[in-house]
Design a protein around this motif. Sequence first.
Motif, mmCIF file in Angstrom:
data_model
loop_
_atom_site.group_PDB
_atom_site.id
_atom_site.type_symbol
_atom_site.label_atom_id
_atom_site.label_comp_id
_atom_site.label_asym_id
_atom_site.label_seq_id
_atom_site.Cartn_x
_atom_site.Cartn_y
_atom_site.Cartn_z
ATOM 1 N N LYS A 1 0.894 -1.207 0.012
ATOM 2 C CA LYS A 1 -0.009 -0.010 0.083
ATOM 3 C C LYS A 1 1.005 1.231 0.085
ATOM 4 N N LYS A 2 2.036 1.247 0.791
ATOM 5 C CA LYS A 2 2.836 2.353 0.903
ATOM 6 C C LYS A 2 3.535 2.640 -0.815
ATOM 7 N N LEU A 3 3.823 1.595 -1.223
ATOM 8 C CA LEU A 3 4.553 1.718 -2.655
ATOM 9 C C LEU A 3 3.370 2.193 -3.459
ATOM 10 N N LEU A 4 2.245 1.658 -3.533
ATOM 11 C CA LEU A 4 0.934 2.154 -4.532
ATOM 12 C C LEU A 4 0.757 3.857 -3.939
ATOM 13 N N LYS A 5 0.768 4.171 -2.759
ATOM 14 C CA LYS A 5 0.678 5.559 -2.415
ATOM 15 C C LYS A 5 1.725 6.132 -2.817
ATOM 16 N N LEU A 6 3.233 5.840 -2.698
ATOM 17 C CA LEU A 6 4.203 6.439 -3.374
ATOM 18 C C LEU A 6 3.993 6.899 -5.062
ATOM 19 N N VAL A 7 3.615 5.873 -5.423
ATOM 20 C CA VAL A 7 3.295 5.985 -7.011
ATOM 21 C C VAL A 7 2.386 6.962 -7.360
ATOM 22 N N ASP B 1 1.083 9.213 -5.581
ATOM 23 C CA ASP B 1 1.543 10.711 -5.212
ATOM 24 C C ASP B 1 2.636 11.213 -6.182
ATOM 25 N N PHE B 2 3.444 10.444 -6.574
ATOM 26 C CA PHE B 2 4.389 11.017 -7.773
ATOM 27 C C PHE B 2 3.495 11.249 -8.740
ATOM 28 N N ALA B 3 2.786 10.433 -9.487
ATOM 29 C CA ALA B 3 1.784 10.711 -10.674
ATOM 30 C C ALA B 3 1.159 11.937 -10.421
ATOM 31 N N TYR C 1 -3.662 11.682 -13.160
ATOM 32 C CA TYR C 1 -4.360 11.472 -12.270
ATOM 33 C C TYR C 1 -5.006 9.829 -12.726
ATOM 34 N N SER C 2 -4.881 8.852 -11.986
ATOM 35 C CA SER C 2 -5.276 7.418 -12.495
ATOM 36 C C SER C 2 -6.279 7.146 -11.447
ATOM 37 N N ARG C 3 -7.394 6.837 -11.636
ATOM 38 C CA ARG C 3 -8.650 6.521 -10.741
ATOM 39 C C ARG C 3 -8.148 5.279 -10.228
ATOM 40 N N THR C 4 -7.632 4.246 -11.017
ATOM 41 C CA THR C 4 -7.311 2.800 -10.430
ATOM 42 C C THR C 4 -6.218 2.835 -9.405
#
Length: 157
Positions: A4-10, A12-14, A20-23
């Motif tokens: 989840k931390k990795l997904l949040k980091l990616v 936030d970077f995007a 913006y990616s809804r997925t």
Amino acid sequence: GTYKKLLKLVNDFANSLGYYSRTLTSLASDHVSDSGRSNLYDPIKREIMAAPLRIRGINSDWESVGFYCHNWILEIVHAFGVLLGGFFCVAIATMIGKVLWRGRTDSRTIVQICLTFAFFPVCLVSGSIWESTWFWTWFALVLLSDGNNDKANPSSM
């Protein structure tokens, strides 16, 4: 938690780049279930940890879990080992970075950005990189455009 931390980091970077990616936003939140797909990750991670340098081959996760593992990073590292698979993941991440940093300069780049967000976030929890037409289309477009864009537009580098 780390996933989840990795997904949040990616995510936030995007978002910091204006994408913006809804997925990706959904996956980074605590409000989405992965439908038990993360249970497939554990056997794959155990095999990687037991033999990190082993090259198992494309679709080797099918033999391990009876299905693809629903995560393109684990799929690549499992298939090619930590060193070679890690190199491929870094190369793909670099290609993603080049597409995103290039910005929305032309229609070809906009298609690449759309394919980036259509494939990579979803394939962190669904699908297989080897069977995805989105990935292979994106990959071909990035390879073709890197040579063409840099020659045609030196300011895009």
